[in-house]
Design a protein around this motif. Sequence first.
Motif, PDB file in Angstrom:
ATOM      1  N   GLN A 208      54.901  94.537 -29.648  1.00  0.00           N
ATOM      2  CA  GLN A 208      53.511  94.885 -29.358  1.00  0.00           C
ATOM      3  C   GLN A 208      52.653  93.631 -29.215  1.00  0.00           C
ATOM      4  OE1 GLN A 208      52.761  98.085 -28.895  1.00  0.00           O
ATOM      5  NE2 GLN A 208      50.632  97.676 -28.362  1.00  0.00           N
ATOM      6  N   PHE A 209      52.946  92.618 -30.024  1.00  0.00           N
ATOM      7  CA  PHE A 209      52.135  91.398 -29.975  1.00  0.00           C
ATOM      8  C   PHE A 209      52.341  90.647 -28.663  1.00  0.00           C
ATOM      9  CE2 PHE A 209      51.106  86.943 -31.032  1.00  0.00           C
ATOM     10  CZ  PHE A 209      49.773  87.135 -31.352  1.00  0.00           C
ATOM     11  N   PHE A 210      53.522  90.774 -28.048  1.00  0.00           N
ATOM     12  CA  PHE A 210      53.716  90.141 -26.747  1.00  0.00           C
ATOM     13  C   PHE A 210      52.823  90.782 -25.686  1.00  0.00           C
ATOM     14  CE2 PHE A 210      57.913  88.719 -28.527  1.00  0.00           C
ATOM     15  CZ  PHE A 210      57.584  87.378 -28.531  1.00  0.00           C
ATOM     16  N   GLY A 211      52.428  92.054 -25.919  1.00  0.00           N
ATOM     17  CA  GLY A 211      51.429  92.669 -25.050  1.00  0.00           C
ATOM     18  C   GLY A 211      50.091  91.962 -25.175  1.00  0.00           C
ATOM     19  N   THR A 212      49.735  91.549 -26.397  1.00  0.00           N
ATOM     20  CA  THR A 212      48.508  90.778 -26.611  1.00  0.00           C
ATOM     21  C   THR A 212      48.582  89.436 -25.898  1.00  0.00           C
ATOM     22  OG1 THR A 212      48.116  91.822 -28.759  1.00  0.00           O
ATOM     23  CG2 THR A 212      47.054  89.694 -28.375  1.00  0.00           C
ATOM     24  N   ILE A 213      49.729  88.768 -26.023  1.00  0.00           N
ATOM     25  CA  ILE A 213      49.907  87.471 -25.363  1.00  0.00           C
ATOM     26  C   ILE A 213      49.759  87.610 -23.849  1.00  0.00           C
ATOM     27  CG2 ILE A 213      51.544  85.602 -24.908  1.00  0.00           C
ATOM     28  CD1 ILE A 213      50.443  85.592 -27.742  1.00  0.00           C
ATOM     29  N   LYS A 214      50.296  88.684 -23.295  1.00  0.00           N
ATOM     30  CA  LYS A 214      50.195  88.890 -21.847  1.00  0.00           C
ATOM     31  C   LYS A 214      48.744  89.085 -21.426  1.00  0.00           C
ATOM     32  CE  LYS A 214      52.001  91.444 -17.903  1.00  0.00           C
ATOM     33  NZ  LYS A 214      52.010  90.190 -17.122  1.00  0.00           N
ATOM     34  N   ARG A 215      47.976  89.832 -22.216  1.00  0.00           N
ATOM     35  CA  ARG A 215      46.561  90.035 -21.875  1.00  0.00           C
ATOM     36  C   ARG A 215      45.771  88.733 -21.961  1.00  0.00           C
ATOM     37  NH1 ARG A 215      43.987  95.303 -24.701  1.00  0.00           N
ATOM     38  NH2 ARG A 215      42.217  94.614 -23.414  1.00  0.00           N
ATOM     39  N   ILE A 216      46.087  87.917 -22.960  1.00  0.00           N
ATOM     40  CA  ILE A 216      45.421  86.614 -23.070  1.00  0.00           C
ATOM     41  C   ILE A 216      45.758  85.760 -21.857  1.00  0.00           C
ATOM     42  CG2 ILE A 216      45.350  84.441 -24.369  1.00  0.00           C
ATOM     43  CD1 ILE A 216      45.846  86.131 -26.903  1.00  0.00           C
ATOM     44  N   ASP A 218      46.771  86.781 -18.847  1.00  0.00           N
ATOM     45  CA  ASP A 218      46.153  87.347 -17.650  1.00  0.00           C
ATOM     46  C   ASP A 218      44.663  87.030 -17.599  1.00  0.00           C
ATOM     47  OD1 ASP A 218      48.606  88.385 -16.973  1.00  0.00           O
ATOM     48  OD2 ASP A 218      48.152  90.434 -17.633  1.00  0.00           O
ATOM     49  N   LYS A 219      43.988  87.087 -18.742  1.00  0.00           N
ATOM     50  CA  LYS A 219      42.545  86.824 -18.799  1.00  0.00           C
ATOM     51  C   LYS A 219      42.230  85.375 -18.455  1.00  0.00           C
ATOM     52  CE  LYS A 219      38.536  87.392 -21.874  1.00  0.00           C
ATOM     53  NZ  LYS A 219      38.091  86.001 -22.091  1.00  0.00           N
ATOM     54  N   SER A 220      43.100  84.457 -18.906  1.00  0.00           N
ATOM     55  CA  SER A 220      42.851  83.031 -18.656  1.00  0.00           C
ATOM     56  C   SER A 220      43.179  82.645 -17.224  1.00  0.00           C
ATOM     57  CB  SER A 220      43.679  82.172 -19.612  1.00  0.00           C
ATOM     58  OG  SER A 220      45.054  82.241 -19.282  1.00  0.00           O
ATOM     59  N   GLY A 221      43.989  83.472 -16.555  1.00  0.00           N
ATOM     60  CA  GLY A 221      44.394  83.146 -15.191  1.00  0.00           C
ATOM     61  C   GLY A 221      45.369  81.999 -15.130  1.00  0.00           C
ATOM     62  N   GLN A 222      46.046  81.708 -16.257  1.00  0.00           N
ATOM     63  CA  GLN A 222      46.939  80.562 -16.320  1.00  0.00           C
ATOM     64  C   GLN A 222      48.394  80.976 -16.502  1.00  0.00           C
ATOM     65  OE1 GLN A 222      45.299  78.237 -19.507  1.00  0.00           O
ATOM     66  NE2 GLN A 222      43.720  77.345 -18.218  1.00  0.00           N
ATOM     67  N   ALA A 223      48.736  82.177 -16.061  1.00  0.00           N
ATOM     68  CA  ALA A 223      50.121  82.617 -16.191  1.00  0.00           C
ATOM     69  C   ALA A 223      51.038  81.717 -15.374  1.00  0.00           C
ATOM     70  CB  ALA A 223      50.256  84.061 -15.714  1.00  0.00           C
ATOM     71  N   ILE A 224      52.173  81.353 -15.932  1.00  0.00           N
ATOM     72  CA  ILE A 224      53.128  80.468 -15.272  1.00  0.00           C
ATOM     73  C   ILE A 224      54.282  81.310 -14.753  1.00  0.00           C
ATOM     74  CG2 ILE A 224      54.676  78.497 -15.603  1.00  0.00           C
ATOM     75  CD1 ILE A 224      52.914  77.684 -17.961  1.00  0.00           C
ATOM     76  N   PRO A 225      54.696  81.106 -13.493  1.00  0.00           N
ATOM     77  CA  PRO A 225      55.852  81.863 -12.993  1.00  0.00           C
ATOM     78  C   PRO A 225      57.041  81.705 -13.927  1.00  0.00           C
ATOM     79  CG  PRO A 225      54.837  80.605 -11.224  1.00  0.00           C
ATOM     80  CD  PRO A 225      54.168  80.167 -12.502  1.00  0.00           C
ATOM     81  N   THR A 226      57.763  82.810 -14.169  1.00  0.00           N
ATOM     82  CA  THR A 226      58.859  82.812 -15.138  1.00  0.00           C
ATOM     83  C   THR A 226      59.868  81.699 -14.867  1.00  0.00           C
ATOM     84  OG1 THR A 226      58.606  85.192 -15.362  1.00  0.00           O
ATOM     85  CG2 THR A 226      60.666  84.241 -16.148  1.00  0.00           C
ATOM     86  N   PHE A 227      60.216  81.477 -13.593  1.00  0.00           N
ATOM     87  CA  PHE A 227      61.278  80.526 -13.281  1.00  0.00           C
ATOM     88  C   PHE A 227      60.848  79.077 -13.524  1.00  0.00           C
ATOM     89  CE2 PHE A 227      58.887  80.812  -9.368  1.00  0.00           C
ATOM     90  CZ  PHE A 227      58.859  79.516  -8.889  1.00  0.00           C
ATOM     91  N   MET A 228      59.530  78.818 -13.712  1.00  0.00           N
ATOM     92  CA  MET A 228      59.077  77.451 -13.952  1.00  0.00           C
ATOM     93  C   MET A 228      58.644  77.231 -15.390  1.00  0.00           C
ATOM     94  SD  MET A 228      59.436  75.478 -11.390  1.00  0.00           S
ATOM     95  CE  MET A 228      58.343  74.122 -11.816  1.00  0.00           C
ATOM     96  N   SER A 229      58.742  78.239 -16.221  1.00  0.00           N
ATOM     97  CA  SER A 229      58.228  78.136 -17.582  1.00  0.00           C
ATOM     98  C   SER A 229      59.351  78.023 -18.594  1.00  0.00           C
ATOM     99  CB  SER A 229      57.386  79.373 -17.905  1.00  0.00           C
ATOM    100  OG  SER A 229      57.015  79.387 -19.265  1.00  0.00           O
ATOM    101  N   THR A 230      59.069  77.285 -19.684  1.00  0.00           N
ATOM    102  CA  THR A 230      60.053  77.206 -20.762  1.00  0.00           C
ATOM    103  C   THR A 230      60.022  78.463 -21.623  1.00  0.00           C
ATOM    104  OG1 THR A 230      58.464  76.086 -22.203  1.00  0.00           O
ATOM    105  CG2 THR A 230      59.927  74.700 -20.890  1.00  0.00           C
ATOM    106  N   HIS A 231      58.998  79.299 -21.460  1.00  0.00           N
ATOM    107  CA  HIS A 231      58.918  80.540 -22.214  1.00  0.00           C
ATOM    108  C   HIS A 231      59.112  81.720 -21.272  1.00  0.00           C
ATOM    109  CE1 HIS A 231      57.287  77.879 -25.173  1.00  0.00           C
ATOM    110  NE2 HIS A 231      57.151  78.839 -26.041  1.00  0.00           N
ATOM    111  N   PRO A 232      59.906  82.702 -21.666  1.00  0.00           N
ATOM    112  CA  PRO A 232      60.033  83.906 -20.834  1.00  0.00           C
ATOM    113  C   PRO A 232      58.684  84.600 -20.680  1.00  0.00           C
ATOM    114  CG  PRO A 232      61.705  83.841 -22.564  1.00  0.00           C
ATOM    115  CD  PRO A 232      60.719  82.749 -22.876  1.00  0.00           C
ATOM    116  N   ASP A 233      58.521  85.363 -19.601  1.00  0.00           N
ATOM    117  CA  ASP A 233      57.289  86.089 -19.367  1.00  0.00           C
ATOM    118  C   ASP A 233      57.026  87.042 -20.526  1.00  0.00           C
ATOM    119  OD1 ASP A 233      56.123  88.853 -18.105  1.00  0.00           O
ATOM    120  OD2 ASP A 233      55.190  87.066 -17.235  1.00  0.00           O
ATOM    121  N   PRO A 234      55.755  87.089 -21.068  1.00  0.00           N
ATOM    122  CA  PRO A 234      55.487  87.955 -22.221  1.00  0.00           C
ATOM    123  C   PRO A 234      55.726  89.429 -21.929  1.00  0.00           C
ATOM    124  CG  PRO A 234      53.456  86.965 -21.363  1.00  0.00           C
ATOM    125  CD  PRO A 234      54.599  86.254 -20.721  1.00  0.00           C
ATOM    126  N   GLY A 235      55.546  89.851 -20.658  1.00  0.00           N
ATOM    127  CA  GLY A 235      55.848  91.240 -20.311  1.00  0.00           C
ATOM    128  C   GLY A 235      57.319  91.542 -20.464  1.00  0.00           C
TER     129      GLY A 235
END
Length: 496
Positions: A208-216, A218-235
């Motif tokens: 459930q908390f990863f849902g919070t991370i995704k909203r944060i 999305d709100k910041s507009g700084q989502a990183i494409p999954t293939f370029m990020s060291t962290h998997p997509d929060p969704g």
Amino acid sequence: MRKTSHLWLYFATAVALGLQSCSRNPVTGKKEIIFMSQDQEIALGAQSHPSIVATMGLYEDAKLQNFINEKGKSMAAISHRPDLPYQFHIVDSPVVNAFAVPGGYVYFTRGIMAHFNNEAEFMGVLGHEIGHITARHSARQQTSQVLGTVGLMAGMVLSDKVRQMGDQAMQGLQMVLLSYSRAHESESDKIGVGYSSKVGYDAREMAQFFGTIKRISDKSGQAIPTFMSTHPDPGDRFTNVRQMAEEYQKANPGQYLVERERYLRMIDGIIFGDDPKQGFVENWNFYHPELKFQFPVPRDWQYENSPIQFQMAAKDGKSMMMLTVAEGKTLDEAAQNVVKNYNFKVLENKKTTINGIPAVVMVSQIQQQQQQQQGGQTAPQQAQDPNTVVQVATYLYQYNGMVLAMHGMSYAPTFNTNFATFRNVGENFRNLNDPDKLNRKPDRIRIKTVARTAAFKDVMKSFGMPDSKLEELGILNQLQANDQVQQGTLVKIISK
């Protein structure tokens, strides 16, 4: 020919060390090459801790500190490495983050503590961070980087094809290393589910908390494409972690704790967002109530504040400024230390007074480091490309028993253009005596009880929350504007 021999010697030595350092991973049970011993991990954590505290500061709240100590030790005891000297700290940062350092050091920001809505969410993230330590992810990443880089260097010498690829080969290696990091994050998610479940908490709340991370994100507009990020997509993590949690509970039936009300009452009053006493930006001015100074921030520049420095930069990344405490008790001593510590070549230097404050103004270039040849001889310094020469305007202020340093930096070709901005900031450093700024109080999370069942947006309105804060409050409470909130439910609001 000599170069090839040295590279192969280095590579062979690295491999030999790796073979001698083969150990069994405590989590996976697999044998693997590790260049970092447990004693080195512990030493690294101990060495890193003072720097982390100096950079971020500790958040002083005995109740919260006792909570993370108690929960941290209970989880460490059932982990794969219970013998490590674990430490758990809350750092004074509004950023939503948690991180771990080898050797048993785990940190939560007050920002993430404010965003958790129950103990189970906290425990899932705690398990994830302890998982990084127990699975030795830092040591494994270091080993991968050493072997990968050395292997690539040897390949570039021995293979014409690889050598011709050059940058592309290095980028490929970096992508491989990124995939290791993503694998480590996913592995820690799995470990976090296991650890938090073993100590009796519902790991579905971690998802459930990863849902919070995704909203944060999305709100910041700084989502990183999954293939370029060291962290998997929060969704993706929400889906994967929930599935792992459900599989664990199916295999191990029982009552799993959430503890929402107890957690919310514990964080009642936690500081939310920037703490004004550490400095804050308002209307493109930076104010520091505790040290009682102010200066302008260039319009539309991005900025970041921490207990040890304030940084700001143009959006194009071609110029930046930084304020920090200089080393030295006098202007002369501080100027000498700045030149020495940053390897400055001083072009201009004058003593002056700025708004009644004794000051030194310098214009410098950062000198290129001389390279050492074999045999200890210093190689002749080559002429620098002007586009790589960094030029700096430095303002030193003798202020309230300390010396503060303001540096404005850009590459030499654009320095004269940027100097007007640097000068406007540097020459407008002044005393702060506005009572409104000096007495500014931080925002805090307040826990309220819903008086009657209503939509979340109406509940927030009943507590006097403005519409402009609705999305932020929705993220904090894991609710959408039209979600129905039942009478008697505890919710978070933001107030002084």
